[in-house]
Design an enzyme around this catalytic site. Structure first.
Site, PDB file in Angstrom:
ATOM      1  N   HIS A 159       1.336  10.359   4.479  1.00  0.00           N
ATOM      2  CA  HIS A 159      -0.111  10.291   4.746  1.00  0.00           C
ATOM      3  C   HIS A 159      -0.673  11.631   5.213  1.00  0.00           C
ATOM      4  O   HIS A 159      -1.901  11.784   5.312  1.00  0.00           O
ATOM      5  CB  HIS A 159      -0.411   9.231   5.814  1.00  0.00           C
ATOM      6  CG  HIS A 159      -0.131   7.832   5.371  1.00  0.00           C
ATOM      7  ND1 HIS A 159      -0.693   7.287   4.230  1.00  0.00           N
ATOM      8  CD2 HIS A 159       0.648   6.851   5.903  1.00  0.00           C
ATOM      9  CE1 HIS A 159      -0.259   6.033   4.080  1.00  0.00           C
ATOM     10  NE2 HIS A 159       0.552   5.759   5.074  1.00  0.00           N
ATOM     11  N   ASP A 195       6.406   3.531  -1.110  1.00  0.00           N
ATOM     12  CA  ASP A 195       5.957   2.943   0.154  1.00  0.00           C
ATOM     13  C   ASP A 195       4.824   1.940  -0.129  1.00  0.00           C
ATOM     14  O   ASP A 195       4.082   2.092  -1.101  1.00  0.00           O
ATOM     15  CB  ASP A 195       5.451   4.059   1.074  1.00  0.00           C
ATOM     16  CG  ASP A 195       5.151   3.586   2.492  1.00  0.00           C
ATOM     17  OD1 ASP A 195       6.021   3.781   3.362  1.00  0.00           O
ATOM     18  OD2 ASP A 195       4.053   3.033   2.721  1.00  0.00           O
ATOM     19  N   HIS A 197       2.103   1.664   1.319  1.00  0.00           N
ATOM     20  CA  HIS A 197       0.793   2.304   1.457  1.00  0.00           C
ATOM     21  C   HIS A 197       0.691   3.520   0.528  1.00  0.00           C
ATOM     22  O   HIS A 197       1.670   4.232   0.308  1.00  0.00           O
ATOM     23  CB  HIS A 197       0.578   2.760   2.901  1.00  0.00           C
ATOM     24  CG  HIS A 197       0.716   1.649   3.899  1.00  0.00           C
ATOM     25  ND1 HIS A 197       1.887   1.379   4.561  1.00  0.00           N
ATOM     26  CD2 HIS A 197      -0.185   0.717   4.307  1.00  0.00           C
ATOM     27  CE1 HIS A 197       1.716   0.334   5.365  1.00  0.00           C
ATOM     28  NE2 HIS A 197       0.470  -0.087   5.227  1.00  0.00           N
ATOM     29  N   ASP A 284       8.364  -0.795   3.411  1.00  0.00           N
ATOM     30  CA  ASP A 284       7.420  -1.753   3.999  1.00  0.00           C
ATOM     31  C   ASP A 284       6.828  -2.678   2.933  1.00  0.00           C
ATOM     32  O   ASP A 284       5.892  -3.428   3.210  1.00  0.00           O
ATOM     33  CB  ASP A 284       6.315  -1.045   4.801  1.00  0.00           C
ATOM     34  CG  ASP A 284       5.805   0.217   4.155  1.00  0.00           C
ATOM     35  OD1 ASP A 284       6.226   0.534   3.030  1.00  0.00           O
ATOM     36  OD2 ASP A 284       4.975   0.909   4.789  1.00  0.00           O
TER      37      ASP A 284
END
Ligand SMILES: [Zn+2]
Length: 342
Positions: A159, A195, A197, A284
């Protein structure tokens, strides 16, 4: 497969984050990496090594010097001001404000972050610096001829953009390693971000460039963090047009939908002609992850590793997210074992 790992990650342990209107203990906590390391050892995946120190130069190839200076000095400034608790931002230069760098510590923290999910603690800089060295050490293994390596990085990185932290991320380990491959003579590197996200920082860093293909499979940002990037119509710009591919999936997606997206991403990576693959390995996507909404089960991660291996590329795995702490070790190592067993 060699694993690189540094105990320095324990130096970073944020106290709390804001979730659903409540201050909760941070989901991004040291036990995450401890569980993965224990599983690496239990499964005898291979030797675990401490990282070498490549210094700041390869980090500065991705992150601006102003950002690095701010990050490195922020905790000391906070202590000099008598700060109590973690250093957390609370004001950001959103659409109606000027994007300028104020003098105040909190003003600067807002400028250099995009959310309140990246607390700075006494050891955050050292932990993030060491995680980048873990990524660079694993990168060097592959540059020296290994077919694969695992960088057990914590804190994660995908991120974080060139001068923006957020979403538990400070230094973009995958981008730093990717740039190292290019600086050492590679012409094309592909990054596959699995991931849950979207890897908004990685996408932003390489968006105008054609020497890196970025492909990400993630929760639809219309419904899911980071909300403001990761849509399917983001294809790159300028020379980078056609080198960015997002596969947003609806909440509740299981392996059937997820693996179909993986197939498309792998086809793009194959067509691109990358010499090396960097995998932003977040787990995740797991069905019991406490902050995510996909339904992958532990055996699916073996299949994920096998499909990635079928690309036939030297592959650097870099740890990103994954928060179902009991299962994170099993799922991360399943990807690596699936890769090796393919
Ligand atoms: Zn994630």
């Amino acid at each position: 497969m060699l694993t690189y790992y540094s105990d320095d990650h324990h130096l970073h342990h944020g106290k709390c984050e804001l979730i659903d209107g409540q201050l909760m203990p941070c989901f991004e906590k040291p036990q995450r990496a401890d569980h993965i390391l224990a599983r690496v050892k239990q499964r005898q995946l291979g030797e675990v090594r401490a990282p070498k120190d490549f210094g700041l130069a390869p980090i500065e190839r991705i992150h601006s010097q102003a950002y690095l200076q701010f990050f490195q000095g922020a905790w000391t400034r906070w202590q000099e001001q008598g700060g109590k608790g973690d250093l957390l931002p609370f004001t950001w230069p959103a659409r109606t404000l000027r994007r300028m760098i104020p003098n105040d510590l909190h003003g600067q923290l807002g400028y250099y972050s995009f959310d309140g999910g990246a607390p700075i603690t006494a050891g955050t800089w050292q932990a993030a610096y060491s995680a980048a060295q873990v990524a660079l050490s694993a990168q060097a293994e592959i540059a020296n001829g290994a077919h694969s390596a695992f960088a057990l990085c914590r804190p994660p990185g995908h991120h974080a953009a060139a001068d923006v932290m957020g979403g538990y991320c400070y230094l973009n380990n995958a981008a730093i390693a990717t740039q190292a491959f290019l600086d050492q003579g590679c012409k094309k590197v592909a990054i596959l971000d699995v991931d849950y996200h979207h890897g908004n920082g990685t996408q932003d860093i390489f968006y105008p460039r054609s020497d890196v293909l970025f492909a990400s499979i993630h929760g639809d940002p219309a419904e899911e963090f980071p909300f403001f990037l990761g849509y399917a119509d983001e294809l790159g710009e300028g020379e980078g047009k056609g080198c960015n591919f997002n596969y947003p999936l609806p909440m509740g997606s299981s392996w059937e939908a997820w693996s179909a997206a993986l197939e498309q991403a792998c086809q793009r990576i194959g067509e691109y002609g990358a010499e090396v693959l960097v995998v932003s390995l977040g787990v995740d996507t797991y069905m019991d992850d406490p902050i995510s909404q996909f339904k992958l089960d532990s055996p699916d991660y073996l299949a994920m590793g096998r499909r990635i291996a079928a690309l036939g590329l030297p592959t650097l795995f870099i740890m990103e997210g994954g928060y179902a702490v009991e299962a994170i070790g099993v799922n991360a190592v399943n990807v690596l074992e699936g890769f090796e067993g393919a």
